[in-house]
Design an enzyme around this catalytic site. Structure first.
Site, PDB file in Angstrom:
ATOM      1  N   SER A 119      85.033  17.984  11.569  1.00  0.00           N
ATOM      2  CA  SER A 119      84.814  17.813  11.952  1.00  0.00           C
ATOM      3  C   SER A 119      84.416  17.642  13.775  1.00  0.00           C
ATOM      4  O   SER A 119      84.140  18.883  13.947  1.00  0.00           O
ATOM      5  CB  SER A 119      84.469  16.028  11.480  1.00  0.00           C
ATOM      6  OG  SER A 119      83.358  14.588  11.755  1.00  0.00           O
ATOM      7  N   ASP A 215      74.944  19.311   4.930  1.00  0.00           N
ATOM      8  CA  ASP A 215      76.355  18.085   5.549  1.00  0.00           C
ATOM      9  C   ASP A 215      76.016  16.488   5.378  1.00  0.00           C
ATOM     10  O   ASP A 215      74.912  16.463   6.670  1.00  0.00           O
ATOM     11  CB  ASP A 215      77.037  18.764   6.697  1.00  0.00           C
ATOM     12  CG  ASP A 215      77.502  18.403   7.587  1.00  0.00           C
ATOM     13  OD1 ASP A 215      77.927  16.890   7.698  1.00  0.00           O
ATOM     14  OD2 ASP A 215      78.437  18.744   7.674  1.00  0.00           O
ATOM     15  N   HIS A 282      81.085  16.849   3.403  1.00  0.00           N
ATOM     16  CA  HIS A 282      82.290  16.853   4.812  1.00  0.00           C
ATOM     17  C   HIS A 282      82.809  17.301   4.926  1.00  0.00           C
ATOM     18  O   HIS A 282      84.039  15.811   4.569  1.00  0.00           O
ATOM     19  CB  HIS A 282      81.355  15.303   5.555  1.00  0.00           C
ATOM     20  CG  HIS A 282      81.453  15.632   7.111  1.00  0.00           C
ATOM     21  ND1 HIS A 282      80.461  16.635   7.628  1.00  0.00           N
ATOM     22  CD2 HIS A 282      82.582  14.773   8.410  1.00  0.00           C
ATOM     23  CE1 HIS A 282      80.864  16.602   9.214  1.00  0.00           C
ATOM     24  NE2 HIS A 282      81.856  15.400   9.380  1.00  0.00           N
TER      25      HIS A 282
END
Length: 337
Positions: A119, A215, A282
């Site tokens: 991330s 995502d 994600h």
């Protein structure tokens, strides 16, 4: 340390993100996103797992997990302290201190190394990749892995560039310009360098891009930010792709097309590794069930852990892009960030 091989992961999981205003940063310093006072111990799994069966390529490396805490992907550096909030925007100095400590503990002699991240940490892995390599011995075999960090300069459902404005505010608040790759900032506006698509053309160090084409964070924050969905018509779809209407699925397929077009062309980038699955997810490298286990997400029967290992050790060119949703039944959907 006896074995001079390092796997350094910048952990941006569960609300890593960024803070673009002093008010947002004040909130962060009162929770685990911005203060070690509120952080709890974390387990090592996935790419950092110590079980040979599930992580055969990296289980016995020196594995380091770095907690992300600064709200700027370790790029901030402002000398002045905010007098009203006592905030210090100095994420780049945090990064420098961490690296200095690790170099003193043996990383300066590394023969092999990986800088990875998830991330906001995945973006940091891209932004700091070349500088990381330059700090290690010239003979060291160094590559970087970005998991769910390939944020695209996309348009939202109203046609606006909401995320570009957000990144511009982050760069301004944190004084990030000086710590972004100069090869990027010399060509485009600094905030665009928060999008890896503008950084990769001049990157020298090999990078592996692990990302879901759908995502879940990017759908919620780039494609359908709250400001673009005031009637909350996307409320169900944003948290569960199975809750999307047929017209919303068409929009998601267009987003996938936009995402794929932002990726480097495989034939022009032989050093770039890719695993772009069609999951609504994600961050997929930090857990055993998505990294390399029975039932893990796969593309053409290749799991993520095997694809990354093949790429790092040059066993095979590993560039896989999945077919459109809902073709991949191996997906493990998640909403992590």
């Amino acid at each position: 340390m006896k074995r001079y091989i390092f796997l350094l992961t910048l952990f941006g999981w569960k609300g890593g993100g960024w803070c673009k205003t002093p008010e947002e940063c004040v909130i962060r310093k009162g929770n685990f996103r911005g203060s070690s006072k509120f952080m709890k111990p974390l387990s090592f799994s996935g790419i950092l797992g110590g079980n040979q069966q599930f992580n055969p390529d990296f289980y016995n490396w020196n594995r380091v997990k770095v907690r992300y805490c600064d709200g700027s992907s370790f790029t901030g550096d402002v000398e002045e302290v905010d007098s009203k909030t006592n905030l210090h925007f100095r994420g780049a100095r945090v990064w420098d201190a961490i690296i200095e400590d690790l170099l003193n503990k043996g990383m300066s002699k590394a023969k092999s190394a990986i800088l990875s991240g998830c991330s906001a940490g995945g973006l940091a892995a891209v932004l700091h990749c070349d500088k990381f390599k330059d700090l290690l011995p010239p003979s060291a075999f160094v590559k970087c892995v970005s998991d769910a960090g390939y944020f695209i300069d996309g348009t939202d459902i109203t046609g606006n560039k909401f995320v570009r404005t957000s990144f511009k505010n982050v760069v301004t608040l944190h004084g990030s310009v000086k710590n972004l790759p100069s090869s990027c900032t010399s060509r485009v506006s600094p905030e665009l360098c928060f999008f890896p698509q503008h950084v990769l053309p001049t990157m020298k160090t090999p990078l592996f891009i692990l990302n879901a084409a759908y995502d879940s964070w990017q759908i919620r924050n780039i494609l359908v930010p709250s400001a673009a969905d005031k009637k909350k018509e996307w409320a169900k779809c944003k948290v569960d792709i199975k809750g999307c209407s047929s017209s919303q699925l068409v929009t998601l397929q267009h987003f996938r097309d936009e995402f794929l077009s932002a990726l480097p062309k495989p034939e022009q980038s032989p050093k770039i590794g890719m695993f772009i699955d069609s999951c609504f997810a994600h961050c997929q490298s930090g857990a055993q069930d998505s990294w390399n286990a029975d039932g893990s997400p796969s593309i053409q029967k290749m799991r993520i852990g095997k694809a990354v290992g093949d790429w790092y050790f040059d066993r095979a060119v590993s560039q896989r892009v999945d077919c459109p949703y809902p073709c991949n039944q191996s997906c493990i959907d998640n909403e992590d960030d």
